[in-house]
Design an enzyme around this catalytic site. Structure first.
Site, PDB file in Angstrom:
ATOM      1  N   GLY A 115      38.888  -2.095  86.821  1.00 31.50           N
ATOM      2  CA  GLY A 115      40.339  -3.086  86.226  1.00 31.50           C
ATOM      3  C   GLY A 115      41.284  -2.965  87.499  1.00 31.50           C
ATOM      4  N   GLY A 116      40.809  -2.881  88.716  1.00 34.38           N
ATOM      5  CA  GLY A 116      41.959  -2.855  89.783  1.00 34.38           C
ATOM      6  C   GLY A 116      42.474  -4.369  89.851  1.00 34.38           C
ATOM      7  N   ASN A 136      33.092  -7.153  93.407  1.00 31.41           N
ATOM      8  CA  ASN A 136      33.051  -5.766  93.049  1.00 31.41           C
ATOM      9  C   ASN A 136      31.436  -5.252  93.204  1.00 31.41           C
ATOM     10  OD1 ASN A 136      35.591  -5.592  91.974  1.00 31.41           O
ATOM     11  ND2 ASN A 136      35.080  -3.998  90.663  1.00 31.41           N
ATOM     12  N   ASN A 179      31.549  -0.250  85.669  1.00 33.11           N
ATOM     13  CA  ASN A 179      32.111   0.529  86.909  1.00 33.11           C
ATOM     14  C   ASN A 179      33.758   0.778  86.294  1.00 33.11           C
ATOM     15  OD1 ASN A 179      34.235   0.128  89.640  1.00 33.11           O
ATOM     16  ND2 ASN A 179      33.276   2.095  89.273  1.00 33.11           N
ATOM     17  N   ARG A 239      41.468  -9.887  97.237  1.00 37.31           N
ATOM     18  CA  ARG A 239      41.780  -9.355  96.096  1.00 37.31           C
ATOM     19  C   ARG A 239      43.401  -9.351  95.855  1.00 37.31           C
ATOM     20  NH1 ARG A 239      38.396  -4.660  93.722  1.00 37.31           N
ATOM     21  NH2 ARG A 239      40.553  -4.461  92.551  1.00 37.31           N
ATOM     22  N   HIS A 244      35.592   6.272  94.030  1.00 38.46           N
ATOM     23  CA  HIS A 244      35.602   5.576  92.672  1.00 38.46           C
ATOM     24  C   HIS A 244      34.835   4.333  92.657  1.00 38.46           C
ATOM     25  CE1 HIS A 244      37.220   4.747  88.674  1.00 38.46           C
ATOM     26  NE2 HIS A 244      37.667   3.737  88.728  1.00 38.46           N
ATOM     27  N   TRP A 245      34.269   3.965  94.061  1.00 40.77           N
ATOM     28  CA  TRP A 245      33.528   2.952  93.968  1.00 40.77           C
ATOM     29  C   TRP A 245      32.003   3.191  94.612  1.00 40.77           C
ATOM     30  CZ3 TRP A 245      36.598  -1.313  97.200  1.00 40.77           C
ATOM     31  CH2 TRP A 245      37.657  -2.217  96.122  1.00 40.77           C
TER      32      TRP A 245
END
Length: 290
Positions: free
Chosen positions: A35-36, A44, A103, A183, A264-265
């Site tokens: 959700g970034g 992603n 994710n 992004r 986080h990725w």
């Protein structure tokens, strides 16, 4: 990066357009992104689609609120809304059962979909999913940075670069400038800025929404039989790595892999490992099914 030829389509779910790309053939695997700001499905999972498409029909939607999909999310029950929309996507595609890979934000949506309709989900792969212990303790620095992106002076490329390089990955050099540019451009879409999809709950129903978003408080989790692979970076600064053991202990058919030097990725930073673990898990009968 993705080299497989992707088929792109937009279909209507509950009156809203949902964009998705797909590749490969075989059992359906739906990959739900985080959700970034400025996130999208293909960006992603650009390091993963090729590997999984070799064995599966890979379906990669832009989640509601992101990319080329409708810019709307029900803020009273965001995970429930996302689950309903992805289930609607499966309905429109004539898919009775699919494996779900999620994710963060997408992981929470995948888990909620499985909780609501377990017969629609074959297996789950969850990477640092949201909704795990979210009402326990103060938010992480990474989550605060993510939720504040549209606040204050508003979005900026510098603010996004700080979020990505400082909080979303362990190795900031692993993220090219081009990805941040892409992004950032998506994050300042006027429709997105008018109604950011990921917001801090507010108003008189905020507490109820927070509790609803903490999936570890859902009693159905203890009985969810769906075989689940939980992947978590030990250095995740957005969703606490303690969520991994929490899910392992709560879910009856869960397995957990945690990796060092990973933020986080995981699907980006440890793409080769992620691709191998996910492909093997989804294609091999689990011990729970034998």
């Amino acid at each position: 990066m993705t080299t497989t030829n992707l088929t792109e389509r937009t279909i209507t779910v509950a009156g809203k357009p949902i964009f998705f790309a797909e590749a490969g053939s075989g059992p359906a695997v739906v990959m739900l992104h985080g959700g970034g700001p400025g996130a999208s499905g293909v960006s992603n999972y650009s390091r993963n689609i090729d590997a999984l498409a070799a064995r599966f029909r890979v379906i990669v939607p832009d989640m509601p609120g992101y990319g080329r999909s409708a810019k709307c999310v029900d803020q009273d029950d965001p995970f429930g809304y996302l689950a309903d929309m992805i289930r609607g996507l499966l309905d429109e595609l004539g898919i009775d059962t699919a494996h779900l890979v999620g994710n963060s934000y997408g992981g929470a949506a995948a888990l909620r979909l499985a909780l609501d309709t377990p017969h629609r989900v074959g297996k789950l792969v969850l990477m640092g999913p949201g909704g795990i212990g979210t009402t326990r303790g103060i938010p992480t620095a990474g989550l605060k940075s993510l939720l504040s992106y549209y606040g204050g002076d508003g979005p900026s490329r510098d603010k996004l670069e700080t979020l990505i390089r400082n909080y979303l990955v362990y190795d900031d050099a692993s993220v090219p400038d081009e990805l941040i540019d892409l992004r950032y451009a998506a994050s300042i879409d006027p429709e997105v800025m008018a109604n950011p999809p990921l917001q801090r709950p507010s108003g008189p129903m905020a507490l109820r929404t927070l509790w609803r978003m903490d999936l570890t408080r859902d009693r159905r989790l203890n009985h969810l039989a769906t075989p689940t692979l939980v992947l978590w970076g030990r250095d995740d600064k957005v969703n606490r790595p303690a969520g991994g053991p929490m899910l392992l202990n709560l879910m009856p058919n869960a397995e957990l892999v945690m990796t060092s030097h990973t933020g986080h990725w995981m699907q980006w930073e440890r793409a080769e490992l992620f691709n191998r673990l996910t492909s093997e898990f989804l294609s091999t009968p689990s011990v729970f099914e034998q």
